[in-house]
Scaffold this active site. Structure first.
Site, PDB file in Angstrom:
ATOM      1  N   ALA A 220       1.016   2.333   0.345  1.00 29.76           N
ATOM      2  CA  ALA A 220       1.210   0.993   0.886  1.00 29.76           C
ATOM      3  C   ALA A 220       1.508  -0.009  -0.223  1.00 29.76           C
ATOM      4  CB  ALA A 220      -0.034   0.560   1.666  1.00 29.76           C
TER       5      ALA A 220
ATOM      6  N   ASP B 228      -4.641   0.159   5.453  1.00 31.78           N
ATOM      7  CA  ASP B 228      -4.049   0.100   4.112  1.00 31.78           C
ATOM      8  C   ASP B 228      -3.043  -1.029   3.989  1.00 31.78           C
ATOM      9  OD1 ASP B 228      -5.532   2.399   3.758  1.00 31.78           O
ATOM     10  OD2 ASP B 228      -3.939   3.480   2.721  1.00 31.78           O
TER      11      ASP B 228
END
Length: 319
Positions: free
Chosen positions: A107, A149
């Site tokens: 991410a 995330d």
């Protein structure tokens, strides 16, 4: 023109595995551990450079982004979001975040890349829009991501998260000094989640009680974070780890590191993420950090990282 962009790693502070079954979880950004993207405007079509990856030009065309490579997918999604037909220049990516360790590496790289692409256009992409794009890329990494995330990494804020109910941002009463130790073993999240599911099927009453206890810990931990009650927060971290042991998602390597951190004066410690490998996270006072780091390395940690979580409260670290 040269541009810079970055995004932090993240750690699950409380609630792993139980969050899959509707219990809350808390995740925090690791602002001192980051993925960074450096862009240079050039005449050539956009090319991305990253460690262990040959540079490749991005071909943006058609109505849909159908890219098997996460970097290519993020580039395509961002370009389309900006309404551009093409982007020129080079972007180099580097990351301090260990991969396959539950620290949000994928991410963070996606978020840094998206910001860099926008800045090559002399634009800033709003966090809400970037969050949606990174979530799409997370599907390549995780299949059915929770959304934790991308939300923590993009907004760089701690969150209280309940599956199906979204995320609530948390305010820190005091910053948290966190020491992370890497076992050097890839986190086997899929296997751990499958094993917990099997246990929940075979022993529903017992596992439900464990999930309830974890949920209660998370709710008390949120209150402790907001009040700055770090001593109690540390005790809750250790209690959460013992419950994760009961779910069989810890490992000898993780347990050794947790005990090493506690033995060196950590306020609390637990595994962070899917378990069976990856990292432990310990809460520490500043004067105990050096001893904790030393103990963790002597206990077999492959890498130790210290950072402070609590964006916006860095100027008050007193007790």
């Amino acid at each position: 023109m040269r541009i810079q962009a970055s995004a932090p790693g993240k750690a699950i502070l409380f609630g792993e595995h139980a969050v899959v079954y509707g219990k809350p979880a808390i995740a925090v950004p690791l602002s001192g551990i980051r993925a960074a993207a450096t862009g240079i405007a050039r005449a050539n079509p956009l090319a991305i450079f990253a460690e262990d990856l040959a540079p490749f030009p991005l071909k943006i065309g058609g109505e849909h982004c159908d890219q098997p490579n996460p970097l290519a997918l993020m580039a395509c999604l961002t370009t389309k979001h900006l309404g551009a037909t093409s982007i020129k220049g080079d972007i180099s990516i580097r990351s301090d975040i260990p991969i396959a360790s539950g620290l949000g590496s994928g991410a963070a790289v996606s978020a840094a890349l998206g910001r860099a692409i926008a800045r090559l256009h002399d634009l800033e992409i709003p966090d809400a829009d970037l969050n949606r794009l990174v979530f799409e890329v997370e599907k390549l990494h995780h299949g059915t991501p929770s959304g934790i995330d991308n939300t923590v990494v993009v907004f760089e804020m701690p969150i209280y998260f309940v599956k199906g109910a979204g995320a609530e941002f948390i305010n820190f009463g005091k910053p948290l000094r966190l020491v992370l130790a890497d076992t050097g073993i890839a986190s086997l999240t899929r296997d751990a989640v499958a094993d917990v599911r099997s246990m929940a099927h075979c022993e529903p009453a017992r596992i439900a009680r464990v999930f309830d206890e974890i949920g209660n810990i998370v709710n008390e931990a949120r209150d402790c974070i907001e009040r700055g009650a770090r001593d109690r927060l540390g005790a809750l971290m250790t209690a959460n780890h013992r419950l994760l042991q009961a779910l069989t998602v810890s490992s000898p390597e993780l347990d050794i590191l947790v005990d090493a951190a506690l033995g060196a004066g950590a306020l609390g410690a637990k595994l962070s993420g899917g378990g069976r490998g990856g990292n432990i996270i310990a809460l520490a006072e500043e004067d105990a950090v050096a001893a904790i780091e030393r103990n963790l390395l002597e206990a077999g940690a492959k890498r130790v990282m210290t950072t402070v979580a609590g964006k916006g409260s860095q100027d008050d670290d007193s007790d």
